[in-house]
Design an enzyme around this catalytic site. Structure first.
Site, PDB file in Angstrom:
ATOM      1  CG  ASN A   5      -2.019  -1.051   1.089  1.00 33.19           C
ATOM      2  OD1 ASN A   5      -2.382  -1.459  -0.009  1.00 33.19           O
ATOM      3  ND2 ASN A   5      -2.514  -1.510   2.228  1.00 33.19           N
ATOM      4  CG  ASP A  10      -4.640  -1.159  -6.945  1.00 33.13           C
ATOM      5  OD1 ASP A  10      -5.416  -1.109  -7.909  1.00 33.13           O
ATOM      6  OD2 ASP A  10      -3.412  -1.148  -7.074  1.00 33.13           O
ATOM      7  CG  HIS A  11     -10.008  -1.387  -7.202  1.00 34.43           C
ATOM      8  ND1 HIS A  11      -9.257  -1.554  -8.350  1.00 34.43           N
ATOM      9  CD2 HIS A  11     -10.464  -2.632  -6.871  1.00 34.43           C
ATOM     10  CE1 HIS A  11      -9.258  -2.828  -8.691  1.00 34.43           C
ATOM     11  NE2 HIS A  11      -9.962  -3.500  -7.805  1.00 34.43           N
ATOM     12  CG  ASP A  41      -6.297   2.291  -9.777  1.00 38.64           C
ATOM     13  OD1 ASP A  41      -5.162   2.788  -9.750  1.00 38.64           O
ATOM     14  OD2 ASP A  41      -6.504   1.067  -9.870  1.00 38.64           O
TER      15      ASP A  41
END
Length: 390
Positions: free
Chosen positions: A52, A120-121, A124
């Site tokens: 992360n 992560d998303h 993004d």
């Protein structure tokens, strides 16, 4: 001592999140080509480095370089310095590289868990906003405000649709031309602006009598329509839930409402503004609504991973509501001031939401967000080896 008394995620949601298995299908052309580079790069990362931490470092670099670029052209009409375009291209490359190897690092260190996918998303969703605005700034698309509006909101809506179809089908799908290809295209646009100067996009093609910048915009629109059609095909085909419902057992069309509550007000306020708010401050305007879109997308990802229904209302919508009601009462306050108020509101709301969700998941999984207590071995109560991919 708890700062927030009420939790965002219930015990049942956290249990379902703990049982979540990441499912992804990708036929991306560029992903296959870049795999050797990404595999080499991850081997250079120390095993004690948290996945992360890679993700957030890439995001910070990406946002910083994008802000440097738009700082020289806040209306996306002025010509930014060439070096700022080059810096933004480097920032996007750094983000793409780190974003591609964070999952590899998680599996390499045995620290893969559902929080990593969500984190992560979430990053993004933020990157999409800044990348879209920086690309428009590099080609001075502010001179075509309607095209800039369409391009940026199309990018954010497509990202949302990708997770909408994931909520329906249970699998995140990437086509042959998808995110990686889009990022490489934008890096190419930024590098062309850096080498030849942003003014190159204003040259008119003699036969078509249109500026060069409209050619990649038209191609991007065509690709966007293809991707949208692919996502809608999956959504309308029915979900994996009971009677063709979503993973949460809800209607496959229910996620359309939250994104419409972002896009429609953005368009209406843009059209009704007496002070030409969007035309004079397009970057600030798109950042404001883009962060609302990022918040809504994050909630959709959480709904998918926890197999729960998605609430239609979101506190971030209070920001756009400020602008809407200010217009309704004949712009009692200067719209530019209200726009800044809305941006501050949605930024704080997004940060607080992300902090609380990460905090609750970390407490449940017994992991730390930016630290691997035992590098090279499983972390927390879940078997990280069972994770196919992060």
């Amino acid at each position: 001592m708890r700062v927030f008394k009420d939790r965002i995620l219930s015990d049942s949601q956290l249990r379902r999140l703990g049982e979540h298995q990441y499912s992804c299908q990708s036929v991306s052309i560029c992903d296959k080509m870049l795999q050797p580079y990404w595999n080499w790069l991850v081997q250079k990362v120390p095993v004690w480095f948290a996945p992360n931490l890679l993700t957030i470092m890439g995001l910070v670099v990406n946002i910083f370089t994008a802000l440097v670029l738009v700082g020289f052209s806040p209306d996306a009409k002025q010509e930014p310095p060439r070096w700022s375009c080059a810096l933004c291209a480097i920032g996007l490359f750094v983000y793409q590289s780190l974003d591609a190897i964070d999952g590899k690092q998680a599996r390499r260190t045995g620290s893969a868990n559902p929080l990593g996918e969500l984190f992560d998303h979430g990053c993004d969703s933020l990157s999409t906003v800044f990348v879209a605005v920086s690309a428009c700034t590099a080609v001075q698309l502010g001179n075509y405000p309607a095209w800039m509006f369409f391009q940026c909101f199309c990018a954010m809506s497509l990202f949302y649709c990708a997770h909408w179809q994931t909520y329906v089908s249970g699998t995140l799908r990437f086509g042959k031309v998808d995110v990686t290809e889009a990022q490489i295209t934008i890096m190419s646009i930024l590098l062309i602006s850096a080498i030849f100067g942003p003014s190159i996009w204003s040259i008119k093609l003699p036969t078509l009598d249109v500026e060069v910048k409209l050619i990649p915009i038209a191609i991007a629109c065509a690709v966007a329509l293809i991707l949208a059609q692919a996502n809608l095909t999956v959504i309308l085909a029915g979900g994996v839930g009971k009677n063709g419902s979503t993973v949460a057992g809800t209607s496959v069309l229910s996620p359309v409402i939250p994104i419409l509550l972002v896009v429609l007000p953005a368009f209406i306020i843009y059209q009704k503004s007496e002070q030409a708010l969007y035309q004079t401050h397009p970057v600030l305007y798109i950042f404001t609504f883009g962060l609302v879109a990022a918040k809504v997308t994050n909630r959709l990802v959480v709904a998918h991973m926890t197999k729960s229904d998605m609430q239609m209302w979101d506190y971030s919508i209070v920001g756009p509501a400020m602008l809407f009601f200010n217009q309704y009462f004949n712009t009692f306050i200067n719209e530019y001031i209200v726009l800044w108020m809305a941006l501050i509101w949605v930024t704080m709301d997004l940060l607080i939401y992300c902090y609380r969700v990460c905090h609750e998941i970390c407490a449940f999984l017994r992991v730390e967000l930016f630290r691997i207590p035992y590098p090279g071995g499983p972390v927390g109560p879940y078997d990280a080896a069972s994770e196919k991919k992060r």
